[in-house]
Design an enzyme around this catalytic site. Sequence first.
Site, short mmCIF file in Angstrom:
data_model
loop_
_atom_site.label_atom_id
_atom_site.label_comp_id
_atom_site.label_asym_id
_atom_site.label_seq_id
_atom_site.Cartn_x
_atom_site.Cartn_y
_atom_site.Cartn_z
N TYR A 147 0.70 -1.18 -0.07
CA TYR A 147 -0.23 -0.21 0.09
C TYR A 147 0.87 1.33 -0.12
O TYR A 147 1.93 1.39 0.87
CB TYR A 147 -1.03 0.13 1.42
CG TYR A 147 -1.96 1.18 1.49
CD1 TYR A 147 -3.01 1.34 0.55
CD2 TYR A 147 -1.55 2.04 2.37
CE1 TYR A 147 -3.79 2.54 0.64
CE2 TYR A 147 -2.39 3.14 2.55
CZ TYR A 147 -3.59 3.26 1.81
OH TYR A 147 -4.41 4.33 1.86
N ASP A 242 9.21 2.57 -0.63
CA ASP A 242 8.44 3.39 0.07
C ASP A 242 8.67 2.90 1.67
O ASP A 242 8.35 1.92 2.09
CB ASP A 242 6.98 2.87 -0.13
CG ASP A 242 5.88 3.59 0.57
OD1 ASP A 242 6.08 3.97 1.93
OD2 ASP A 242 4.56 3.37 0.34
N LYS A 270 5.16 9.47 8.55
CA LYS A 270 5.20 8.64 10.05
C LYS A 270 6.20 9.42 10.95
O LYS A 270 6.04 10.49 11.51
CB LYS A 270 5.03 7.18 10.05
CG LYS A 270 3.77 6.66 9.27
CD LYS A 270 3.34 5.06 9.24
CE LYS A 270 2.40 4.62 8.40
NZ LYS A 270 1.32 5.03 8.95
#
Length: 432
Positions: A147, A242, A270
């Site tokens: 994702y 990613d 994050k």
Amino acid sequence: MKEHRYDRSRELHEQAIQSIVGGVNSPARAFKSVGGDPLFVESAKGCRVIDADGNEYIDYICSWGPLIAGHANPRVLDAINSTAANGTSFGISTETEIRLAEKIRDMMPSIERIRMVNSGTEAAMSAVRLARGFTGKAKVVKFAGCYHGHGDSFLIKAGSAALTHGVPDSAGVTPGAAGDTIVAPYNDIDAVREIVEAGKGEIAALIVEPVAGNMGTVAPADGFLEGLRELTTKYGIVLIFDEVITGFRVSRGGAQERFGITPDLTVLGKIVGGGLPVGAYGGREDIMDTLAPLGPVFQAGTLSGNPLAMAAGLATLAEIDSPETYAQLDRRAAKLSEELYNAADDAGMAVTVNRVASMFTVFMTEGPVVDFASASASDTDLFSRYFRTMLDHRILMAPSQFEAQFVSTAHDDSDIDTTVKVARDVFKSLKK
């Protein structure tokens, strides 16, 4: 066990659905895959979360990964508060942007130049656009179960909430966007080789979670990342890691340091915002200099480099930047993962516990879990019962089988011991 009440959370959810779509601002919070009403949080500190009904939990969501230093970390709060006192946003550059960029470059040397944005989704979308602009090619290779946010190009066999809610191919994604996305099986380098060789001359980028975190925690197989680096170099494809989840989580320099592979571009989020909204992407200078204002690839954002997020991210990285911190995180996560597996095994339940550094997932399947297909074999009904029972025993896990859980520096040995003790009782009860 003291009986838990969720009356106030239920009331707040009923109120929320009158004005917020589905009552939540992200599908992962809806608890639809695990049943029951979603929680509403009142406060949190360290590794503990208190909900609107006053129930206190040991938290392994950690805001889905950013809070590696725990909730309300004093150093991070001080940085946010002192920055906010001087203003919250200017739309003009600040020195803190430079300091965070320099800290990221120090910890992750593959990033020669960086651009701050406001979310991991925005960073991934921008990195792919940049790769297309740099190479002049259109197609992108991604991996089933990985994702990269909710950009159109990525919602093709996506993981995370898309997988949980059974809509890996979202409505609203055009055939054109889907047609430019090629999906490969994770951890299958031979399949990737076939795809790359068949599409040579057309593929701009290959984007991958170097450690998958959105079909649950899945480590790269031996030679997988090395094979991706070799193939992308050979065919002039931009390799994008990613590291929104893994960046500064699985080691000081992220997955690329842990596995010794240097990507061309890296997507971050994050932890680099310390719990505030943030994203970033960076990498080779020649690629990054294709961005405006130096080059023809446009990307902009009013709140990019927001001073509060920059200060929180800088404080978080300073808080965790020591070998001792990462060793402690690894030790506690290893103990927790091993003992969760033993607790299930002692109860006669077949589970697989995958762990990389301080991220882990308990899969309700005998395993092994190495890709999207094997993760999807998990018993999601059993996971739902596991989640609800752990919740009733004041242990808060991610409300989805297909998510990573996280250990923070705020979790101590007693928290791990309490969690394992609860899990032993829970697994025994689930086996009955």
